[in-house]
Write a protein that holds these residues in place. Sequence first.
Motif, PDB file in Angstrom:
ATOM      1  N   ASP A  18       0.641  -1.175  -0.048  1.00 43.33           N
ATOM      2  CA  ASP A  18       0.100   0.161  -0.045  1.00 43.33           C
ATOM      3  C   ASP A  18       0.854   1.263   0.070  1.00 43.33           C
ATOM      4  OD1 ASP A  18      -2.259   1.451   0.086  1.00 43.33           O
ATOM      5  OD2 ASP A  18      -3.058   0.553   2.030  1.00 43.33           O
ATOM      6  N   HIS A  19       0.236   2.610  -0.202  1.00 42.52           N
ATOM      7  CA  HIS A  19       1.155   3.824  -0.036  1.00 42.52           C
ATOM      8  C   HIS A  19       0.434   4.513   0.894  1.00 42.52           C
ATOM      9  CE1 HIS A  19       1.843   2.362  -4.264  1.00 42.52           C
ATOM     10  NE2 HIS A  19       3.030   2.967  -4.018  1.00 42.52           N
ATOM     11  N   LEU A  20       1.241   5.293   1.473  1.00 37.12           N
ATOM     12  CA  LEU A  20       0.888   6.431   2.628  1.00 37.12           C
ATOM     13  C   LEU A  20       1.645   7.656   2.051  1.00 37.12           C
ATOM     14  CD1 LEU A  20      -0.044   6.777   5.244  1.00 37.12           C
ATOM     15  CD2 LEU A  20       1.924   6.288   6.437  1.00 37.12           C
ATOM     16  N   THR A  21       0.595   8.353   1.983  1.00 37.10           N
ATOM     17  CA  THR A  21       0.556  10.060   1.310  1.00 37.10           C
ATOM     18  C   THR A  21       0.717  10.850   2.687  1.00 37.10           C
ATOM     19  OG1 THR A  21      -0.174   9.429  -0.696  1.00 37.10           O
ATOM     20  CG2 THR A  21       0.072  11.563  -0.341  1.00 37.10           C
ATOM     21  N   LEU A  22       1.708  11.617   2.743  1.00 31.41           N
ATOM     22  CA  LEU A  22       2.042  12.570   3.799  1.00 31.41           C
ATOM     23  C   LEU A  22       2.768  14.027   3.446  1.00 31.41           C
ATOM     24  CD1 LEU A  22       3.230   9.895   6.435  1.00 31.41           C
ATOM     25  CD2 LEU A  22       1.035  10.844   6.412  1.00 31.41           C
ATOM     26  N   PRO A  23       2.417  14.930   4.086  1.00 31.09           N
ATOM     27  CA  PRO A  23       2.965  16.258   3.854  1.00 31.09           C
ATOM     28  C   PRO A  23       4.343  16.335   4.538  1.00 31.09           C
ATOM     29  CG  PRO A  23       1.334  16.597   5.728  1.00 31.09           C
ATOM     30  CD  PRO A  23       1.075  15.191   5.037  1.00 31.09           C
ATOM     31  N   PHE A  24       5.306  17.194   4.014  1.00 31.84           N
ATOM     32  CA  PHE A  24       6.585  17.322   4.643  1.00 31.84           C
ATOM     33  C   PHE A  24       6.411  17.221   6.159  1.00 31.84           C
ATOM     34  CE2 PHE A  24      10.379  19.790   6.111  1.00 31.84           C
ATOM     35  CZ  PHE A  24      11.289  18.701   5.823  1.00 31.84           C
ATOM     36  N   LEU A  32       3.240   8.335  14.671  1.00 29.63           N
ATOM     37  CA  LEU A  32       2.341   9.082  13.962  1.00 29.63           C
ATOM     38  C   LEU A  32       1.145   7.776  13.657  1.00 29.63           C
ATOM     39  CD1 LEU A  32       1.108  11.233  11.959  1.00 29.63           C
ATOM     40  CD2 LEU A  32       2.543   9.963  10.115  1.00 29.63           C
ATOM     41  N   ARG A  33      -0.294   8.467  13.614  1.00 32.04           N
ATOM     42  CA  ARG A  33      -1.245   7.449  13.298  1.00 32.04           C
ATOM     43  C   ARG A  33      -1.837   8.000  11.915  1.00 32.04           C
ATOM     44  NH1 ARG A  33      -4.971   4.319  17.382  1.00 32.04           N
ATOM     45  NH2 ARG A  33      -5.794   3.947  15.297  1.00 32.04           N
ATOM     46  N   ALA A  34      -2.173   7.059  10.802  1.00 31.00           N
ATOM     47  CA  ALA A  34      -2.650   7.777   9.808  1.00 31.00           C
ATOM     48  C   ALA A  34      -3.319   6.699   8.934  1.00 31.00           C
ATOM     49  CB  ALA A  34      -1.323   8.244   8.829  1.00 31.00           C
ATOM     50  N   LYS A  35      -3.917   6.803   8.065  1.00 36.28           N
ATOM     51  CA  LYS A  35      -4.547   5.755   7.083  1.00 36.28           C
ATOM     52  C   LYS A  35      -3.764   5.854   5.643  1.00 36.28           C
ATOM     53  CE  LYS A  35      -9.417   6.036   8.686  1.00 36.28           C
ATOM     54  NZ  LYS A  35      -9.435   4.688   9.235  1.00 36.28           N
ATOM     55  N   THR A  36      -3.484   4.807   5.120  1.00 39.68           N
ATOM     56  CA  THR A  36      -2.874   4.537   3.802  1.00 39.68           C
ATOM     57  C   THR A  36      -3.896   4.961   2.804  1.00 39.68           C
ATOM     58  OG1 THR A  36      -3.799   2.053   3.719  1.00 39.68           O
ATOM     59  CG2 THR A  36      -1.456   2.544   4.888  1.00 39.68           C
ATOM     60  N   GLU A  37      -3.695   4.852   1.472  1.00 41.11           N
ATOM     61  CA  GLU A  37      -4.522   5.051   0.473  1.00 41.11           C
ATOM     62  C   GLU A  37      -5.601   4.320   0.195  1.00 41.11           C
ATOM     63  OE1 GLU A  37      -2.103   5.771  -3.272  1.00 41.11           O
ATOM     64  OE2 GLU A  37      -0.922   7.342  -2.281  1.00 41.11           O
ATOM     65  N   THR A  38      -5.706   2.881   0.839  1.00 42.44           N
ATOM     66  CA  THR A  38      -6.673   1.930   0.708  1.00 42.44           C
ATOM     67  C   THR A  38      -7.557   2.030   2.107  1.00 42.44           C
ATOM     68  OG1 THR A  38      -5.429   0.178   1.706  1.00 42.44           O
ATOM     69  CG2 THR A  38      -5.505   0.637  -0.831  1.00 42.44           C
ATOM     70  N   LEU A  58       8.412   1.427   4.141  1.00 42.33           N
ATOM     71  CA  LEU A  58       8.641   1.078   5.736  1.00 42.33           C
ATOM     72  C   LEU A  58       8.241  -0.615   5.714  1.00 42.33           C
ATOM     73  CD1 LEU A  58       7.145   4.281   7.286  1.00 42.33           C
ATOM     74  CD2 LEU A  58       9.251   3.615   7.011  1.00 42.33           C
ATOM     75  N   GLN A  59       8.435  -1.211   6.751  1.00 42.00           N
ATOM     76  CA  GLN A  59       7.835  -2.385   6.932  1.00 42.00           C
ATOM     77  C   GLN A  59       7.049  -2.657   8.029  1.00 42.00           C
ATOM     78  OE1 GLN A  59      10.650  -5.902   6.662  1.00 42.00           O
ATOM     79  NE2 GLN A  59       8.966  -6.970   5.519  1.00 42.00           N
ATOM     80  N   ALA A  60       5.911  -3.309   8.005  1.00 45.32           N
ATOM     81  CA  ALA A  60       5.042  -3.455   9.211  1.00 45.32           C
ATOM     82  C   ALA A  60       5.682  -4.749  10.137  1.00 45.32           C
ATOM     83  CB  ALA A  60       3.899  -3.785   8.770  1.00 45.32           C
ATOM     84  N   GLU A  61       5.387  -4.895  11.435  1.00 46.16           N
ATOM     85  CA  GLU A  61       5.941  -6.071  12.055  1.00 46.16           C
ATOM     86  C   GLU A  61       5.291  -7.298  11.457  1.00 46.16           C
ATOM     87  OE1 GLU A  61       4.878  -5.371  16.165  1.00 46.16           O
ATOM     88  OE2 GLU A  61       6.767  -4.369  16.551  1.00 46.16           O
ATOM     89  N   SER A  62       4.179  -7.212  10.964  1.00 45.21           N
ATOM     90  CA  SER A  62       3.606  -8.475  10.344  1.00 45.21           C
ATOM     91  C   SER A  62       3.880  -8.518   8.736  1.00 45.21           C
ATOM     92  CB  SER A  62       1.855  -8.497  10.148  1.00 45.21           C
ATOM     93  OG  SER A  62       1.610  -6.904   9.620  1.00 45.21           O
ATOM     94  N   GLY A  63       4.927  -7.831   8.478  1.00 49.34           N
ATOM     95  CA  GLY A  63       5.913  -7.910   6.861  1.00 49.34           C
ATOM     96  C   GLY A  63       5.339  -7.140   5.917  1.00 49.34           C
ATOM     97  N   GLU A  64       3.950  -6.563   5.831  1.00 47.95           N
ATOM     98  CA  GLU A  64       3.469  -5.777   4.875  1.00 47.95           C
ATOM     99  C   GLU A  64       4.533  -4.548   4.565  1.00 47.95           C
ATOM    100  OE1 GLU A  64      -0.005  -7.291   6.770  1.00 47.95           O
ATOM    101  OE2 GLU A  64       1.892  -6.544   7.314  1.00 47.95           O
ATOM    102  N   VAL A  65       4.891  -3.949   3.430  1.00 43.08           N
ATOM    103  CA  VAL A  65       5.680  -3.099   2.998  1.00 43.08           C
ATOM    104  C   VAL A  65       4.729  -1.818   2.535  1.00 43.08           C
ATOM    105  CG1 VAL A  65       7.484  -2.461   1.345  1.00 43.08           C
ATOM    106  CG2 VAL A  65       7.601  -4.576   2.468  1.00 43.08           C
ATOM    107  N   ILE A  66       5.090  -0.799   2.951  1.00 41.29           N
ATOM    108  CA  ILE A  66       4.200   0.529   2.636  1.00 41.29           C
ATOM    109  C   ILE A  66       5.194   1.509   2.192  1.00 41.29           C
ATOM    110  CG2 ILE A  66       2.771   2.465   3.403  1.00 41.29           C
ATOM    111  CD1 ILE A  66       1.535  -0.446   3.942  1.00 41.29           C
ATOM    112  N   ARG A  67       4.922   2.028   0.982  1.00 40.15           N
ATOM    113  CA  ARG A  67       5.411   3.106   0.491  1.00 40.15           C
ATOM    114  C   ARG A  67       5.120   4.319   0.783  1.00 40.15           C
ATOM    115  NH1 ARG A  67       7.486   2.166  -5.589  1.00 40.15           N
ATOM    116  NH2 ARG A  67       9.572   1.337  -4.390  1.00 40.15           N
TER     117      ARG A  67
END
Length: 182
Positions: A18-24, A32-38, A58-67
């Motif tokens: 998934d992707h996580l879009t964040l401002p600078f 931080l707590r946030a929501k991914t694009e999905t 970034l990688q989650a403890e459960s293995g998923e990779v987020i860009r």
Amino acid sequence: MLELTQRLGLVDASEIHDHLTLPFELRMRGRLRAKTETGQDVGLFLDRGPVLRDGACLQAESGEVIRIRAADEPVVTAYIEMGLPMARLCYHLGNRHVSLAIGEEITAKDGSRGWVRFPPDHVLEELAERLGATLVHHQAPFDPEPGAYAQAGQGHAHSHGHSHSHSESHSHGHKHDHTHAR
């Protein structure tokens, strides 16, 4: 909630969950707590210091990779002739200790021109115009230069299964004299 705890190096696109879009401003934070694009809830639990760059993974403890993606946000882009005019603009804006994104674009009409991007600030905008820049206010990703000191020590990751301490002292003083011509 996915707990993002590990910064990754190069990752194949097929591994991206998934992707996580964040401002600078939010990419500077390690917590931080946030929501991914999905729409998936994520929490960042990262070491302090390095800013999340556009494209970082970034990688989650459960293995998923987020860009990470840099969000569009209000910015000012100052366009100027390459060479000495660009160097002067970078010098004077950088002397104000603000974050700057720096680049160059090739146009069919004008050839090459440089640009410097920064958050809206009327003082910086006036300075840029006095130095010959043409300003454009718009929405765009803001992914500023990390700085020479921020890059030191990056490019590798490691963990320690033990504790250790450093006894050497790293304190020293700096004197800064600034004169500004009017």
